[in-house]
Design an enzyme around this catalytic site. Structure first.
Site, PDB file in Angstrom:
ATOM      1  CG  ASN A  33     -27.268  19.655 -42.650  1.00 27.49           C
ATOM      2  OD1 ASN A  33     -28.273  20.233 -42.266  1.00 27.49           O
ATOM      3  ND2 ASN A  33     -26.752  18.629 -41.992  1.00 27.49           N
ATOM      4  CB  VAL A  75     -30.605  26.097 -37.969  1.00 26.71           C
ATOM      5  CG1 VAL A  75     -29.757  25.851 -39.211  1.00 26.71           C
ATOM      6  CG2 VAL A  75     -30.573  27.568 -37.594  1.00 26.71           C
ATOM      7  CB  SER A 129     -47.603  27.570 -40.738  1.00 24.55           C
ATOM      8  OG  SER A 129     -48.476  26.543 -40.300  1.00 24.55           O
ATOM      9  CE  LYS A 184     -45.541  28.703 -38.057  1.00 24.67           C
ATOM     10  NZ  LYS A 184     -45.163  27.857 -36.989  1.00 24.67           N
ATOM     11  CG  HIS A 187     -50.277  29.786 -37.414  1.00 24.71           C
ATOM     12  ND1 HIS A 187     -49.631  28.624 -37.000  1.00 24.71           N
ATOM     13  CD2 HIS A 187     -51.027  29.423 -38.477  1.00 24.71           C
ATOM     14  CE1 HIS A 187     -49.996  27.628 -37.776  1.00 24.71           C
ATOM     15  NE2 HIS A 187     -50.836  28.081 -38.684  1.00 24.71           N
ATOM     16  CG  ASN A 188     -47.053  27.813 -34.080  1.00 24.56           C
ATOM     17  OD1 ASN A 188     -47.408  28.032 -35.229  1.00 24.56           O
ATOM     18  ND2 ASN A 188     -45.980  27.110 -33.795  1.00 24.56           N
ATOM     19  CD  GLU A 191     -50.109  24.207 -34.840  1.00 25.55           C
ATOM     20  OE1 GLU A 191     -49.767  24.865 -35.840  1.00 25.55           O
ATOM     21  OE2 GLU A 191     -49.322  23.472 -34.222  1.00 25.55           O
ATOM     22  CE1 TYR A 192     -48.603  24.886 -29.434  1.00 23.03           C
ATOM     23  CE2 TYR A 192     -48.980  24.369 -27.128  1.00 23.03           C
ATOM     24  CZ  TYR A 192     -48.121  24.481 -28.200  1.00 23.03           C
ATOM     25  OH  TYR A 192     -46.794  24.182 -28.034  1.00 23.03           O
ATOM     26  CB  SER A 484     -53.257  54.587  -9.366  1.00 23.75           C
ATOM     27  OG  SER A 484     -54.044  53.811 -10.201  1.00 23.75           O
TER      28      SER A 484
END
Ligand code: 6PG
Length: 487
Positions: A33, A75, A129, A184, A187-188, A191-192, A484
């Site tokens: 870290n 991160v 998730s 993902k 997925h989110n 989720e919303y 067009s």
């Protein structure tokens, strides 16, 4: 020093819990870290006595790993991922693998896969998730990137992932490049949408029906035992039941201004790029945006007057069975939302050349993640019946489900409009449903207008597609037409 099986960089909540999860499954993890104090705290705290090796520099971390080295980044998405990748590149050998487990934008994963591939390194961009609890005991994991990396990380990622009832892990190779992070992102977005359709039910129950918190909690609990069996419905019941130290519902003390970190917005933006409707998720994102205009809303309520408020006695005259109608509106809207989400995945798969397995993606979301729900089995079944299914709304199971919910859904949208209670997700889902099943829409008029004012041309019902016509609507136009093309 014993060699570690995998390295993990970034010991925030998700990172720490993934490390402990890996230890549960017998893996030795080297951790790093940026702030060493956090590493020390982790080693002295939750990681004490576990197979976790602390390191003080990125060099030390790299030196602690078995080949091919596997390094997972937990991160913050964006520049921090690139910065750490740049630090790692000179320290790694050909065949080493970097796994980005943050909520990165999929185009970044496409770019990183390519950049690392050019240097003989392998990149995986994976959605993860399930929040803190999922990371600790089994998240849903959606890996994409360099397919050559997958055999080297499959064992560990599938070991730490959630499992469906038959033991199948909620982790499988999604596809090359940005496929994992794209999945993902969708997925989110979903989720919303799921959160918004639940929030609208709560609003109707509280402001429309005047239900008490225990009544609402038990309604959601009952729904959670049926078609709406899902994590988000379960936690909603818990939230509604929660009281503060004064015995008041905790929920009612929370400021009604929703935050967001961007994945819902990305989903909608990409749907616009691809020309596919994500109308329900768009409304869910905008509902958060509108909620955040808190001060303006307070002023507007004073100037314009609030939406009508029911008296407890009349409850708008909605009737005792109105709660069942709300259930149906929620369920039908959820079907539309997932239909749109899988249509978008299909469009993205075709656009980027990802060979996505939609039924398997639904199973990756079956456990571990925020949108986990029994409903996902019905989606897998639909794609098993017809692998190339263009839309869930064309599958027999969902056709029947949506038809059954139709009367309650319309009743709720109608009643909400009359009562002045906003139901953007239910009403936009209904508008999409009605448009999607319309053989004829008024787009002929839009085409005529475009042709009238800008000679944009139109196709004709009685001529093959691809032939374009122009009418001199006023008798004063020239012969030139505008090219067009589709945006
Ligand atoms: C998950 C979640 C997670 C997301 C949060 C917050 O799958 O575990 O999607 O990745 O970051 O739900 O998202 P918002 O702050 O945008 O609501």
């Amino acid at each position: 020093m014993t060699s570690a099986d995998i390295g993990l960089i970034g010991l925030a909540v998700m990172g720490q819990n993934l490390v402990l999860n890996m230890d549960d499954h017998g893996y030795t993890v080297a951790v790093y870290n940026r702030t060493t104090a956090r590493t020390v705290e982790f080693l002295d705290g939750p990681a004490r006595g576990k197979r976790v090796m602390g390191t003080r520099t990125v060099d030390e971390l790299v030196a602690a790993l078995k080949p091919p080295r596997r390094i997972m980044l937990m991160v913050k998405a964006g520049g921090a991922v690139d910065a750490i990748i740049e630090q790692l590149i000179p320290l790694l050998d050909a065949g080493d693998i970097i796994i980005d487990g943050g909520n990165s934008y999929f185009e970044d994963s496409v770019r990183r896969t390519r950049r690392l591939g050019e240097r003989g390194l392998r990149f995986i961009g994976t959605g993860i998730s399930g929040g803190e609890e999922g990371a600790r005991h089994g998240p849903s994991i959606m890996p994409g990137g360099d397919p050559a990396a997958w055999p080297h990380v499959k064992g560990i990622l599938q070991a730490i992932a959630a499992k469906v009832a038959d033991g199948t892990p909620c982790c499988d190779w999604v596809g090359p490049g940005g496929a994992g992070h794209y999945t993902k992102m969708v997925h989110n977005g979903i989720e919303y949408g799921d959160m918004q359709v639940i929030a609208e039910a709560y609003h109707l129950m509280r402001a429309g029906l005047g239900m008490s918190h225990p009544e609402m909690a038990s309604t959601f609990r009952r729904w959670g035992d049926g078609l709406l069996d899902s994590y988000l419905v379960d936690i909603t019941a818990d939230i509604l039941d929660h009281t503060d130290e004064r015995g008041e519902p905790t929920l009612e003390a929370i400021l009604d201004a929703a935050g967001q970190k961007g994945t819902g917005k990305w989903t909608v933006i990409d749907s616009l790029h691809l020309g596919y409707p994500m109308t329900l998720v768009a409304e869910a994102v905008y509902a958060r945006v509108v909620s955040a205009l808190h001060d303006q809303r307070i002023e507007a309520a004073g100037v314009l007057g609030p939406g009508s408020q029911p008296s407890k006695a009349t409850r708008h005259g909605w009737g005792d069975d109105f709660v069942d109608a709300i259930h149906d509106a929620l369920y039908a809207s959820k079907i539309v939302s997932y239909a749109q989400g899988f249509m978008l995945l299909g469009a993205a798969g075709r656009e980027h050349g990802w060979d996505l397995d939609y039924g398997r993606i639904a199973q990756l979301w079956r456990e571990g993640c925020i949108i986990r729900a029994a409903f996902l089995d019905d989606i897998t079944a639909a794609f098993t019946r017809r692998p190339g299914l263009p839309s869930l709304l064309l599958d027999g199971f969902f056709v029947d489900a949506v038809r059954r919910a139709d009367p309650g859904w319309r009743r709720v949208v109608n009643a909400a409009v009359r009562a002045g209670i906003p139901v953007p997700a239910y009403s936009s889902a209904l508008a999409f449903y009605d448009a999607y099943r319309s053989e004829r829409l008024p787009a002929n008029l839009v085409q005529a207008q475009r042709d009238y004012f800008g000679a944009h041309t139109y196709e004709r019902l009685d001529r093959p597609r691809g032939e374009f016509f122009h009418t001199d609507w006023t008798g004063t136009g020239g012969g030139a037409t505008s090219g067009s093309y589709q945006a």
